[in-house]
Scaffold this active site. Structure first.
Site, PDB file in Angstrom:
ATOM      1  N   ARG A   1       9.720   3.348  11.965  1.00  0.00           N
ATOM      2  CA  ARG A   1       8.302   3.658  11.790  1.00  0.00           C
ATOM      3  C   ARG A   1       8.137   5.152  11.546  1.00  0.00           C
ATOM      4  NH1 ARG A   1       3.690   2.625  16.404  1.00  0.00           N
ATOM      5  NH2 ARG A   1       1.943   3.527  15.237  1.00  0.00           N
TER       6      ARG A   1
ATOM      7  N   GLU B   1      -9.713   4.173   5.972  1.00  0.00           N
ATOM      8  CA  GLU B   1      -9.092   4.520   7.252  1.00  0.00           C
ATOM      9  C   GLU B   1     -10.057   5.189   8.240  1.00  0.00           C
ATOM     10  OE1 GLU B   1      -6.443   3.177   7.987  1.00  0.00           O
ATOM     11  OE2 GLU B   1      -5.574   2.653   6.040  1.00  0.00           O
TER      12      GLU B   1
ATOM     13  N   PRO C   1       7.932   0.430   8.206  1.00  0.00           N
ATOM     14  CA  PRO C   1       7.654   1.871   8.147  1.00  0.00           C
ATOM     15  C   PRO C   1       6.301   2.298   8.710  1.00  0.00           C
ATOM     16  CG  PRO C   1       7.508   0.901   5.958  1.00  0.00           C
ATOM     17  CD  PRO C   1       8.004  -0.173   6.861  1.00  0.00           C
TER      18      PRO C   1
ATOM     19  N   HIS D   1      -7.249  -1.866  15.162  1.00  0.00           N
ATOM     20  CA  HIS D   1      -7.290  -1.125  13.908  1.00  0.00           C
ATOM     21  C   HIS D   1      -7.075  -2.061  12.700  1.00  0.00           C
ATOM     22  CE1 HIS D   1      -6.666   2.492  11.333  1.00  0.00           C
ATOM     23  NE2 HIS D   1      -5.907   1.649  10.662  1.00  0.00           N
ATOM     24  N   GLU D   2      -5.985  -2.803  12.726  1.00  0.00           N
ATOM     25  CA  GLU D   2      -5.687  -3.670  11.569  1.00  0.00           C
ATOM     26  C   GLU D   2      -6.762  -4.739  11.405  1.00  0.00           C
ATOM     27  OE1 GLU D   2      -3.770  -2.231   9.779  1.00  0.00           O
ATOM     28  OE2 GLU D   2      -2.680  -1.027  11.239  1.00  0.00           O
TER      29      GLU D   2
ATOM     30  N   GLN E   1       0.849  -1.194   0.000  1.00  0.00           N
ATOM     31  CA  GLN E   1       0.000   0.000   0.000  1.00  0.00           C
ATOM     32  C   GLN E   1       0.886   1.245   0.000  1.00  0.00           C
ATOM     33  OE1 GLN E   1      -2.615   0.557   3.376  1.00  0.00           O
ATOM     34  NE2 GLN E   1      -4.038   1.823   2.235  1.00  0.00           N
TER      35      GLN E   1
ATOM     36  N   TYR F   1      -8.096   9.429   8.595  1.00  0.00           N
ATOM     37  CA  TYR F   1      -8.295   8.637   9.809  1.00  0.00           C
ATOM     38  C   TYR F   1      -9.231   9.336  10.786  1.00  0.00           C
ATOM     39  CZ  TYR F   1      -4.189   5.848   8.457  1.00  0.00           C
ATOM     40  OH  TYR F   1      -3.312   5.041   7.799  1.00  0.00           O
TER      41      TYR F   1
HETATM   42  N1  BES Z   1      -3.346   0.726   5.946  1.00  0.00           N
HETATM   43  C1  BES Z   1      -2.667   1.513   6.910  1.00  0.00           C
HETATM   44  C2  BES Z   1      -1.243   1.830   6.551  1.00  0.00           C
HETATM   45  C3  BES Z   1      -1.078   2.576   5.260  1.00  0.00           C
HETATM   46  C4  BES Z   1      -1.988   3.553   4.856  1.00  0.00           C
HETATM   47  C5  BES Z   1       0.011   2.312   4.454  1.00  0.00           C
HETATM   48  C6  BES Z   1      -1.805   4.216   3.645  1.00  0.00           C
HETATM   49  C7  BES Z   1       0.200   2.979   3.260  1.00  0.00           C
HETATM   50  C8  BES Z   1      -0.711   3.929   2.850  1.00  0.00           C
HETATM   51  C9  BES Z   1      -2.716   0.874   8.285  1.00  0.00           C
HETATM   52  O1  BES Z   1      -3.906   0.208   8.552  1.00  0.00           O
HETATM   53  C10 BES Z   1      -2.656   1.975   9.280  1.00  0.00           C
HETATM   54  O2  BES Z   1      -3.524   2.786   9.257  1.00  0.00           O
HETATM   55  N2  BES Z   1      -1.656   1.996  10.119  1.00  0.00           N
HETATM   56  C11 BES Z   1      -1.552   2.986  11.162  1.00  0.00           C
HETATM   57  C12 BES Z   1      -2.236   2.438  12.378  1.00  0.00           C
HETATM   58  C13 BES Z   1      -2.719   3.394  13.385  1.00  0.00           C
HETATM   59  C14 BES Z   1      -3.520   4.524  12.846  1.00  0.00           C
HETATM   60  C15 BES Z   1      -3.507   2.659  14.447  1.00  0.00           C
HETATM   61  C16 BES Z   1      -0.069   3.231  11.379  1.00  0.00           C
HETATM   62  O3  BES Z   1       0.728   2.646  10.640  1.00  0.00           O
HETATM   63  O4  BES Z   1       0.297   4.000  12.229  1.00  0.00           O
HETATM   64 ZN    ZN Z   2      -5.499   1.644   8.684  1.00  0.00          ZN
END
Ligand code: BES
Ligand code: ZN
Length: 645
Positions: free
Chosen positions: A593, A355, A303, A332-333, A180, A418
């Site tokens: 990250r 999101e 990341p 969340h996931e 993604q 989000y």
């Molecule tokens: N799907 C996302 C990560 C993502 C979004 C990757 C858009 C590339 C492009 C994942 O579910 C996510 O939202 N991760 C967050 C979690 C947090 C908001 C609880 C993160 O990585 O911090």
């Molecule tokens: Zn997400």
């Protein structure tokens, strides 16, 4: 990239203007005629399709991806072949796929007589955002299968290759994908748009000491070969792979944890509530439809916090705090199993459908499992974070229905889809009441299950099944305001946790010197209350001695809780408290990250600590993921600096 800006040009038209010179630049005479290209562009505009793919997917779409790949740690390379099953929606002979930095060795197609024939193809010039279009010219109409032999580049944007030293165990190498938003094309030539769904299968070969996992059902074929099957149709960005020294610990019969052996016990304790989360979500939103739900704990260079790869969420180890304080990430996931994986955003402009819904569902899971207080504290913290972010964000990126305008989705990424998305859904929940709103969301997931939809489709469904069903509660204008306007609506009721009242009072008293550090009553504070305490501190002119006193009393510097560490280092840098630098260097070097490091680098880069930060970065850079490197290279791109300690 073409930088054409005119207020009267729609983004679709802009996209069309950009597409033509790039995509068709290197085509041979037997490739697309300009007339066909023009028609394609026309449909792009009419159908509001995904502007980030080259694929001609309204004419032909991939229905199944079959991979046969070697995981070659010696060359840091995936190599082998992919076979694509094609579904033709119009008679045709041309297939356009997305690629990025791939080496294409050959293309063969299955002819009407059932023979594989070599087929001409052209790889267009690389576009910075979208990569390179691979145009395949079939000899026969409506060809059913095409096979591409290829390998990945030295540093594909969607894969990180780690040396043994970069792992917990230090013995074996590791690799993982992060597809993604549009990085699947850097390790598989395919139609890299969330609008297209396909099933997939894979046979992966790797050294016998290496365990391979994917976002699919897993079967060991031999000590070097593993087979995977994903029988549900998913978008390309959910195809995922990881390989390394991995072991498995079950949590219950449908859920478990994959991790390096050194981390497996800590991880399965931290995430022991996962089966309960699955049960809670399924009860409210309908069956969990993916069979298993496992977690894969990645090295700290991952990341993101997490990635919702189906059947196997990828998880950062930075949420293993020892006290389950950061497990909302798992909620969340997991929530993406409904919002995102079952009902998918059709384009990256619609990311909030993934999101925003997921952040909303995540918080409902947290409330059921740990209580209203915890859920409301988390909402309140996210809301404060959003407000802070909005002061820096370009106004157009504060719109839910994003205008990417030719940019990479990575570039427009923010907390808006989000948290603003979540606030919108909380607004609807409050207006219509939980009973009606929960039923609406459950029906929405069922209605669009295994489909990719746009914001427009959501709006139509919302109008029909909520606004008109219970009239005069919420107006179309209010919905418009949420979805299409910048910033936050004036009628928003902000979340506010009273569990923070005492924290705010004590902080204020401490700041006004009415209460000394040793008189702060912090004994019962949760991690979220500590975060509130730190986050709402003044961002300038906080007395150095007072910060040192806090640090001495509560040992923030060097804390094992990555969120508290991030909050504390942010506060320290904002107030020029540089006693944290040695510990901060560890934080920045050990973690990749993005959300936990990029804002800290940003703060440092804006101060006299720029050179220090650049040194830390150059030392840490080889251990970072290509996407982390890409985000930070620009920040330190001035003059070359010595690579030193
Ligand atoms: N799907 C996302 C990560 C993502 C979004 C990757 C858009 C590339 C492009 C994942 O579910 C996510 O939202 N991760 C967050 C979690 C947090 C908001 C609880 C993160 O990585 O911090
Ligand atoms: Zn997400």
């Amino acid at each position: 990239m073409l930088s054409l800006r005119h207020p009267l040009l729609s983004s679709a038209l802009l996209f069309a203007l950009q597409l033509l010179p790039n995509a068709y630049a290197n085509n041979t005479p037997n490739a697309l005629t300009s007339k066909l290209a023009a028609t394609l562009v026309q449909t792009e505009i009419q159908q509001n399709q995904d502007a980030l793919t080259y694929a001609n997917y309204t004419e032909v779409s991939v229905s199944h991806v079959e991979l046969a790949l070697d995981v070659d740690f010696k060359q840091s390379r995936l190599s082998g072949e992919v076979t694509l099953d094609l579904a033709w929606h119009k008679a045709g002979k041309i297939l356009i796929l997305d690629t990025r930095d791939l080496t294409i060795n050959s293309v063969t197609a299955l002819d009407n007589a059932g023979k594989w024939q070599s087929i001409p193809f052209t790889l267009a010039k690389t576009d910075e955002v979208r990569g390179a279009a691979l145009t395949i010219n079939f000899t026969e109409q409506n060809t059913q299968k095409v096979k591409i032999n290829y390998h990945t580049s030295d540093n594909p944007s969607g894969i990180q290759w780690l040396t043994p030293e970069q792992t917990q165990g230090k013995q074996l190498p590791f690799m993982f994908s992060q597809s993604q938003a549009i990085h699947a094309r850097s390790w598989i030539p395919l139609q890299d748009t969330p609008a297209v769904r396909q099933t997939y299968s894979a046979t992966i070969t790797a050294d016998k000491a290496i365990t391979v996992v994917m976002s699919a059902d897993r079967k060991t074929l031999s000590n070097t070969q593993t087979q995977f099957t994903m029988p549900q149709a998913i978008p390309a960005y959910l195809i995922a792979i990881a390989a390394g020294h991995l072991t498995f610990a079950p949590l219950n019969d449908i859920s478990g944890v994959w991790a390096e052996p050194e981390l497996i016990d800590k991880a399965s304790q931290e995430f022991a509530d996962t089966p309960k989360m699955i049960e809670i979500a399924a009860k409210r939103y309908g069956d969990y439809r993916w069979g298993r739900y496992d977690l894969l704990i990645l090295p700290p260079s991952f990341p993101f916090g997490g990635m919702e790869n189906p059947r196997l969420s990828f998880i950062t180890p930075t949420v293993i705090a020892g006290d389950k304080s950061l497990v909302s990430l798992i909620a969340h996931e997991l929530a993406h199993s409904w919002s995102g994986n079952l009902v998918t955003n059709a384009t990256w402009r619609d990311l909030w459908l993934n999101e925003g819904f997921t952040t909303y569902v995540e918080n409902r899971i947290m409330e059921d499992l740990y209580g209203r207080d915890r859920a409301l504290m988390e909402q309140t913290i996210s809301y404060s974070g959003l407000l802070a972010e909005l002061t820096e964000l370009s106004p157009r990126d504060s719109v839910l229905h994003l205008d990417l305008d030719g940019r990479s989705p990575d570039e427009a990424f923010s907390g808006v889809p989000y948290v603003k998305g979540q606030l919108f859904l909380v607004f609807l929940e409050h207006k219509f009441g939980r009973e009606h709103f929960d039923a609406f969301v459950k029906n929405y997931f069922n209605h669009f299950a295994f489909q990719s939809i746009t914001t427009t489709q959501f709006r139509e469904y919302l109008s029909l099944n909520l606004l008109q069903k219970y009239p005069k509660i919420v107006s179309e204008a209010e919905v418009d305001n949420w979805i299409e306007d910048e910033g936050l609506p004036s009628f928003l009721v902000p979340p506010n946790s009273h569990a923070f009242d005492d924290i705010d009072t004590q902080r204020q008293a401490w700041l006004e010197e009415k209460r000394s550090t040793d008189k702060l009553k912090t004994g019962t504070w949760s991690v979220h209350q500590w975060l509130r305490f730190i986050n709402e501190m003044p961002r300038i002119n906080l007395n150095q001695a007072k910060l040192a006193e806090l640090d001495k009393a509560f040992h923030f510097t060097g804390t094992g809780n990555s969120e508290i560490a991030f909050a504390w280092y942010s506060l320290a840098l904002d107030n020029g408290y540089y006693a944290v630098l040695p510990a901060l260097k560890q934080h920045l070097t050990n973690i990749g990250r993005l959300r936990l490091i990029v804002p800290l680098y940003q703060k440092l880069a804006g101060t006299d600590q720029y050179d220090w930060a650049k040194n830390v970065y150059l030392n840490a850079r080889p251990g970072y993921h290509p996407q982390t490197q890409a985000s930070l290279d620009d920040m330190f791109a001035d003059t070359p600096l010595e690579h030193s300690h």
